[in-house]
Design an enzyme around this catalytic site. Structure first.
Site, PDB file in Angstrom:
ATOM      1  N   ARG A 297      47.227  44.254  38.929  1.00 36.92           N
ATOM      2  CA  ARG A 297      47.246  42.616  39.424  1.00 36.92           C
ATOM      3  C   ARG A 297      47.557  41.591  38.352  1.00 36.92           C
ATOM      4  O   ARG A 297      46.895  40.509  38.100  1.00 36.92           O
ATOM      5  CB  ARG A 297      45.277  42.419  39.585  1.00 36.92           C
ATOM      6  CG  ARG A 297      44.791  43.079  40.599  1.00 36.92           C
ATOM      7  CD  ARG A 297      45.237  43.051  41.853  1.00 36.92           C
ATOM      8  NE  ARG A 297      44.530  43.975  42.985  1.00 36.92           N
ATOM      9  CZ  ARG A 297      44.866  45.344  43.186  1.00 36.92           C
ATOM     10  NH1 ARG A 297      45.911  45.689  42.711  1.00 36.92           N
ATOM     11  NH2 ARG A 297      44.058  46.075  43.977  1.00 36.92           N
TER      12      ARG A 297
ATOM     13  N   SER B 228      38.967  39.539  47.084  1.00 32.01           N
ATOM     14  CA  SER B 228      38.254  39.929  45.603  1.00 32.01           C
ATOM     15  C   SER B 228      38.209  38.988  44.744  1.00 32.01           C
ATOM     16  O   SER B 228      39.394  38.387  44.427  1.00 32.01           O
ATOM     17  CB  SER B 228      38.655  41.268  45.188  1.00 32.01           C
ATOM     18  OG  SER B 228      38.726  42.565  46.247  1.00 32.01           O
TER      19      SER B 228
ATOM     20  N   GLU C 226      40.672  37.813  39.499  1.00 35.14           N
ATOM     21  CA  GLU C 226      41.774  37.917  39.797  1.00 35.14           C
ATOM     22  C   GLU C 226      42.331  36.539  40.518  1.00 35.14           C
ATOM     23  O   GLU C 226      43.616  36.344  40.585  1.00 35.14           O
ATOM     24  CB  GLU C 226      41.875  38.901  41.376  1.00 35.14           C
ATOM     25  CG  GLU C 226      41.818  40.260  40.784  1.00 35.14           C
ATOM     26  CD  GLU C 226      41.847  41.171  42.239  1.00 35.14           C
ATOM     27  OE1 GLU C 226      42.212  40.412  43.238  1.00 35.14           O
ATOM     28  OE2 GLU C 226      41.417  42.334  42.419  1.00 35.14           O
TER      29      GLU C 226
END
Length: 303
Positions: A176, A225, A295
């Site tokens: 990520r 998320s 994230e």
């Protein structure tokens, strides 16, 4: 306001003091000082060429991994969705196909395109609620696959509106995370997928989406998320283990269905969501010793 009034060669739309909540999946955020919707890729390049080199710039696709603070964003925001959206076969061999996808193409479109052309590998993009630009910028992933494992090269746009070709070696790519080439923005990606006429990609996409629907909150305002999974563990498990499912600050709430989702449940402000992110981080760290890393990208000014 039509930009052509000031720059006749431009064909896009320039808006001032434009509310940004409708450009994000959380449906929160203050206004953009200026917001430009390019007509297409060429128009975007022309617009970049006439900007001051010191103008603050923010690019938005579907706004699905983005928290815009309530004070909005200074400078210029550029929206690539529905504008920079070429999607086509670039090169074919007996075993593989390279797909060219511009940054305004949604990941769901890329998944459907790959299946339509009997390609395998790209089905996981159906589970990413964003655009190719966002996927490239954060190495987005789902169902065990990640964006950059399929990248041959990328096309970027400089501050001066020039296009450049880059490869993976020009970036530091991690989970990520994509770092490198500052003052350049992704314009397109070249994705290599396997050619397999016998594969049933539509069924695989259907199965993946059914799995997502069974485990994640769908049809609510969220960013997907919120936190990265720490090594060897899952953020959702840690958040649930400290009793934070359904925890609320203002209109923002930790999802009952999946603890790594924060939803705008009741007219939340961006400040509600940001405070809840910090609270979850603090509680998990205090009780487990693990500091969760977001994230989601947080931008803009507080009120």
């Amino acid at each position: 306001m039509n930009v052509a009034e000031q720059h006749p060669q431009l064909r896009g739309r320039l808006l001032t003091n434009e509310p940004l909540l409708k450009y994000t999946s959380w449906r929160v955020g203050g206004p953009a000082e200026r917001l430009y919707k390019p007509a297409d890729r060429d128009d975007l390049q022309l617009f970049m060429q006439q900007l001051s080199s010191t103008e603050p710039l923010t690019f938005i696709g579907l706004g699905s991994n983005l928290l815009i603070r309530d004070g909005g964003i200074s400078g210029t925001v550029i929206v690539t969705q529905n504008a920079v959206n070429r999607l086509e076969i670039h090169h074919e061999s007996q075993t593989s196909v390279t797909v060219y996808a511009e940054t305004g193409v949604s990941c769901a479109q890329l998944a459907r395109f790959s299946v339509k052309h009997a390609l395998t590998g790209g089905e996981f993009f159906a589970g990413i609620p964003g655009t190719v630009g966002g996927a490239l910028a954060m190495n987005a992933g789902a169902f065990g696959s990640e964006t950059w494992q399929f990248i041959e090269q990328v096309e970027t746009l400089s501050r001066a509106g020039e296009t450049l070709m880059r490869s993976a070696v020009d970036y530091e790519i991690g989970y990520r995370s994509v770092k490198g080439c500052s003052q350049e923005w992704f314009l397109a990606g070249y994705f290599r997928f396997t050619h397999d006429p016998a594969a049933d990609g539509e069924e695989r996409i259907k199965a993946l989406l059914n799995k997502r629907g069974a485990t994640q909150p769908i049809g609510v305002y969220s960013c997907g998320s919120v936190f990265r999974n720490p090594p060897g563990d899952h953020a959702a498990r840690l958040i649930e283990s400290v009793g934070l499912k359904s925890y609320r600050i203002g209109g923002a709430m930790v999802s009952e269905k999946h603890a790594n989702f924060i939803i705008n449940d009741a007219d939340a402000s961006a400040a509600d969501i940001e405070q809840l992110i910090y609270h979850v981080q603090a509680e998990v760290e205090a009780k487990t010793g693990i500091r969760l890393q977001p994230e989601v990208r947080v931008v803009g000014d507080s009120e």
